[in-house]
Design a protein around this motif. Structure first.
Motif, PDB file in Angstrom:
ATOM      1  N   LEU A  12      -9.866  -1.775   6.222  1.00 27.12           N
ATOM      2  CA  LEU A  12      -9.244  -0.536   5.819  1.00 27.12           C
ATOM      3  C   LEU A  12      -8.432   0.094   6.955  1.00 27.12           C
ATOM      4  O   LEU A  12      -7.993   1.219   6.861  1.00 27.12           O
ATOM      5  CB  LEU A  12     -10.305   0.446   5.326  1.00 27.12           C
ATOM      6  N   THR A  13      -8.239  -0.658   8.036  1.00 28.41           N
ATOM      7  CA  THR A  13      -7.372  -0.196   9.113  1.00 28.41           C
ATOM      8  C   THR A  13      -5.927  -0.284   8.647  1.00 28.41           C
ATOM      9  O   THR A  13      -5.454  -1.371   8.318  1.00 28.41           O
ATOM     10  CB  THR A  13      -7.552  -1.059  10.380  1.00 28.41           C
ATOM     11  N   PRO A  14      -5.218   0.848   8.576  1.00 26.43           N
ATOM     12  CA  PRO A  14      -3.873   0.831   8.002  1.00 26.43           C
ATOM     13  C   PRO A  14      -2.928  -0.181   8.623  1.00 26.43           C
ATOM     14  O   PRO A  14      -2.105  -0.756   7.935  1.00 26.43           O
ATOM     15  CB  PRO A  14      -3.390   2.269   8.224  1.00 26.43           C
ATOM     16  N   TRP A  17      -2.553  -3.522   6.800  1.00 25.99           N
ATOM     17  CA  TRP A  17      -2.038  -3.620   5.444  1.00 25.99           C
ATOM     18  C   TRP A  17      -0.586  -4.086   5.480  1.00 25.99           C
ATOM     19  O   TRP A  17       0.190  -3.686   6.332  1.00 25.99           O
ATOM     20  CB  TRP A  17      -2.098  -2.262   4.752  1.00 25.99           C
ATOM     21  N   SER A  18      -0.229  -4.895   4.536  1.00 27.51           N
ATOM     22  CA  SER A  18       1.145  -5.392   4.470  1.00 27.51           C
ATOM     23  C   SER A  18       2.054  -4.488   3.654  1.00 27.51           C
ATOM     24  O   SER A  18       3.224  -4.308   3.989  1.00 27.51           O
ATOM     25  CB  SER A  18       1.164  -6.802   3.865  1.00 27.51           C
ATOM     26  N   PHE A  19       1.524  -3.923   2.563  1.00 30.86           N
ATOM     27  CA  PHE A  19       2.380  -3.221   1.606  1.00 30.86           C
ATOM     28  C   PHE A  19       2.013  -1.751   1.415  1.00 30.86           C
ATOM     29  O   PHE A  19       2.637  -1.071   0.616  1.00 30.86           O
ATOM     30  CB  PHE A  19       2.312  -3.918   0.242  1.00 30.86           C
ATOM     31  N   ILE A  20       1.002  -1.263   2.136  1.00 27.48           N
ATOM     32  CA  ILE A  20       0.495   0.088   1.901  1.00 27.48           C
ATOM     33  C   ILE A  20       0.582   0.903   3.186  1.00 27.48           C
ATOM     34  O   ILE A  20       0.333   0.393   4.275  1.00 27.48           O
ATOM     35  CB  ILE A  20      -0.971   0.042   1.418  1.00 27.48           C
ATOM     36  N   ARG A  21       0.908   2.169   3.032  1.00 28.27           N
ATOM     37  CA  ARG A  21       0.909   3.062   4.191  1.00 28.27           C
ATOM     38  C   ARG A  21       0.427   4.441   3.757  1.00 28.27           C
ATOM     39  O   ARG A  21       0.552   4.838   2.606  1.00 28.27           O
ATOM     40  CB  ARG A  21       2.301   3.154   4.799  1.00 28.27           C
ATOM     41  N   TRP A  22      -0.152   5.172   4.719  1.00 21.91           N
ATOM     42  CA  TRP A  22      -0.554   6.552   4.474  1.00 21.91           C
ATOM     43  C   TRP A  22       0.682   7.439   4.507  1.00 21.91           C
ATOM     44  O   TRP A  22       1.605   7.216   5.280  1.00 21.91           O
ATOM     45  CB  TRP A  22      -1.528   7.033   5.543  1.00 21.91           C
ATOM     46  N   LYS A  23       0.660   8.466   3.677  1.00 19.88           N
ATOM     47  CA  LYS A  23       1.731   9.466   3.726  1.00 19.88           C
ATOM     48  C   LYS A  23       1.167  10.816   3.322  1.00 19.88           C
ATOM     49  O   LYS A  23       0.372  10.903   2.385  1.00 19.88           O
ATOM     50  CB  LYS A  23       2.891   9.084   2.800  1.00 19.88           C
ATOM     51  N   ALA A  30      -1.904  10.648   0.724  1.00 14.69           N
ATOM     52  CA  ALA A  30      -1.658   9.680  -0.344  1.00 14.69           C
ATOM     53  C   ALA A  30      -1.465   8.294   0.246  1.00 14.69           C
ATOM     54  O   ALA A  30      -1.135   8.132   1.425  1.00 14.69           O
ATOM     55  CB  ALA A  30      -0.429  10.073  -1.151  1.00 14.69           C
ATOM     56  N   LEU A  31      -1.689   7.300  -0.588  1.00 13.72           N
ATOM     57  CA  LEU A  31      -1.379   5.919  -0.258  1.00 13.72           C
ATOM     58  C   LEU A  31      -0.095   5.534  -0.984  1.00 13.72           C
ATOM     59  O   LEU A  31      -0.014   5.661  -2.212  1.00 13.72           O
ATOM     60  CB  LEU A  31      -2.511   4.986  -0.699  1.00 13.72           C
ATOM     61  N   GLU A  32       0.893   5.095  -0.232  1.00  9.02           N
ATOM     62  CA  GLU A  32       2.132   4.625  -0.835  1.00  9.02           C
ATOM     63  C   GLU A  32       2.154   3.110  -0.811  1.00  9.02           C
ATOM     64  O   GLU A  32       1.947   2.498   0.238  1.00  9.02           O
ATOM     65  CB  GLU A  32       3.345   5.186  -0.106  1.00  9.02           C
ATOM     66  N   VAL A  33       2.400   2.515  -1.965  1.00  9.20           N
ATOM     67  CA  VAL A  33       2.470   1.062  -2.089  1.00  9.20           C
ATOM     68  C   VAL A  33       3.939   0.667  -2.180  1.00  9.20           C
ATOM     69  O   VAL A  33       4.642   1.089  -3.104  1.00  9.20           O
ATOM     70  CB  VAL A  33       1.714   0.571  -3.339  1.00  9.20           C
ATOM     71  N   HIS A  34       4.393  -0.128  -1.207  1.00 11.46           N
ATOM     72  CA  HIS A  34       5.759  -0.645  -1.208  1.00 11.46           C
ATOM     73  C   HIS A  34       5.677  -2.169  -1.208  1.00 11.46           C
ATOM     74  O   HIS A  34       5.726  -2.818  -0.165  1.00 11.46           O
ATOM     75  CB  HIS A  34       6.531  -0.136   0.012  1.00 11.46           C
ATOM     76  N   HIS A  35       5.535  -2.719  -2.408  1.00 11.77           N
ATOM     77  CA  HIS A  35       5.431  -4.161  -2.587  1.00 11.77           C
ATOM     78  C   HIS A  35       6.811  -4.686  -2.989  1.00 11.77           C
ATOM     79  O   HIS A  35       7.586  -3.958  -3.620  1.00 11.77           O
ATOM     80  CB  HIS A  35       4.400  -4.458  -3.682  1.00 11.77           C
ATOM     81  N   VAL A 119      -9.236  -2.388  -0.282  1.00 10.25           N
ATOM     82  CA  VAL A 119      -7.842  -2.731  -0.534  1.00 10.25           C
ATOM     83  C   VAL A 119      -7.728  -4.248  -0.570  1.00 10.25           C
ATOM     84  O   VAL A 119      -8.245  -4.937   0.308  1.00 10.25           O
ATOM     85  CB  VAL A 119      -6.915  -2.176   0.579  1.00 10.25           C
ATOM     86  N   ASN A 120      -7.094  -4.765  -1.601  1.00  9.11           N
ATOM     87  CA  ASN A 120      -6.771  -6.189  -1.676  1.00  9.11           C
ATOM     88  C   ASN A 120      -5.283  -6.340  -1.921  1.00  9.11           C
ATOM     89  O   ASN A 120      -4.725  -5.643  -2.783  1.00  9.11           O
ATOM     90  CB  ASN A 120      -7.539  -6.873  -2.812  1.00  9.11           C
ATOM     91  N   GLU A 121      -4.646  -7.222  -1.187  1.00  5.35           N
ATOM     92  CA  GLU A 121      -3.213  -7.446  -1.338  1.00  5.35           C
ATOM     93  C   GLU A 121      -2.928  -8.932  -1.508  1.00  5.35           C
ATOM     94  O   GLU A 121      -3.649  -9.774  -0.965  1.00  5.35           O
ATOM     95  CB  GLU A 121      -2.459  -6.955  -0.095  1.00  5.35           C
ATOM     96  N   SER A 122      -1.887  -9.235  -2.262  1.00  2.00           N
ATOM     97  CA  SER A 122      -1.413 -10.613  -2.361  1.00  2.00           C
ATOM     98  C   SER A 122       0.087 -10.583  -2.597  1.00  2.00           C
ATOM     99  O   SER A 122       0.694  -9.509  -2.708  1.00  2.00           O
ATOM    100  CB  SER A 122      -2.112 -11.352  -3.509  1.00  2.00           C
TER     101      SER A 122
END
Length: 306
Positions: A12-14, A17-23, A30-35, A119-122
């Motif tokens: 959960l260390t930001p 993450w590949s596609f998510i950032r705190w804002k 909020a969590l912003e997802v930029h996939h 958080v899971n990303e693919s």
């Protein structure tokens, strides 16, 4: 479940993450997802999704242009989480009502701060899980002990929400709930909901009269109905068709404030009723749920293309 949901969660260390950032949006985190295939915005307050859009598409959710992001204030739009009661406490079943110690509608989950669990990303999807433990911190407004775990799954096909409630107390727990989905339209008069024909509903605007639906649901003014139906529906607007597939639900709420109520709502422009509608996957009215000690129930919805 998707393939990626079986993988262990990433740190959960930001920074990892590949596609998510705190804002920080307004006064809220909020969590912003930029996939590459889609984007989404998810607030920790209320575990509230306010945006989801596949690449090169308009937002699939409606958010009020005057919505305010402030602590303790429900955000107008997106998908608010109504839990552990839905609507006016006095209109709930006695088993639900006896646990509620306030006259406020729709429970406390939509303004509570949820905890980020996983958080899971693919390359194809993103999955985010948030939790809220309803414990003594909420005893001023509700008598109970339960855990709510809400998992969001985003992909180019759509977004899925799964809200699992577990009774952590020793006595049976009765509760009601809804995933209060706001959907956009350019013209409410030329929008409709398909799939509810021949089902029965409670019309809250007609003294809670019990009626039967004939054909599609159209909007000609204020609409507030609880349908005895919890399966697949199609929402048709001039721009798009959306399929809403429910899980763990035998009730659906269809709502639009109409012009008179819209003028009285907070964070809601007077003319905004023309550009939105709500189709809420629910456990409402007689569809409230009861969990014994340690039992769980999942309410979910998949919002996809029709």
């Amino acid at each position: 479940m998707s393939e990626s949901s079986n993988k262990p969660p990433l740190s959960l260390t930001p920074g990892q993450w590949s596609f998510i950032r705190w804002k920080t949006i307004g006064q809220l985190e909020a969590l912003e997802v930029h996939h590459p295939l889609f984007q989404a915005t998810l607030f920790l307050q209320g575990a509230q999704l306010t945006q989801f859009a596949p690449k090169n598409e308009q937002d699939w959710l409606w958010l009020s242009p005057t919505a305010r992001c402030e602590p303790g204030r429900a955000i107008r739009g997106g998908i608010p989480i109504c839990w552990p009661w839905f609507g006016d406490p006095a209109r709930n079943a006695p088993e639900v009502r006896k646990r509620v110690k306030t006259e406020s509608a729709h429970g406390f989950a939509r303004t509570a701060l949820w905890k980020l669990e996983a958080v899971n990303e693919s390359a194809h999807e993103v999955e985010i899980s948030l939790s809220l433990e309803a414990n003594k911190d909420f005893e001023a407004v509700w008598n109970g002990h339960a855990l709510a775990l809400l998992t969001f799954n985003f992909s180019v096909q759509g977004c899925r929400l799964a809200l699992t409630t577990t009774n952590l107390g020793s006595a049976p727990l009765a509760y009601s709930q809804a995933l209060h989905t706001y959907l956009p339209t350019s013209d409410i008069i030329n929008s409709r909901v398909l799939g509810l024909g021949h089902s029965h509903y409670i019309d809250t605007l007609k003294g809670w009269e019990y009626l039967k639906q004939d054909g599609p649901v159209y909007f000609e003014g204020e609409t507030d109905r609880i349908y005895e139906y919890g399966e697949t529906l199609t929402v048709v607007t001039p721009e798009a068709k959306r399929k809403l597939t429910a899980v763990g639900s035998d009730s659906t709420v269809v709502w639009n404030p109409g012009p008179e109520k819209a003028a009285k709502l907070t964070d809601f422009p007077a003319s905004a009723w023309k550009s939105m509608l709500c189709v809420e996957t629910a456990n409402a009215a007689s569809d409230y749920r009861v969990l014994n000690e340690g039992q769980s129930h999942t309410l979910g919805v998949l919002i996809g293309r029709a």
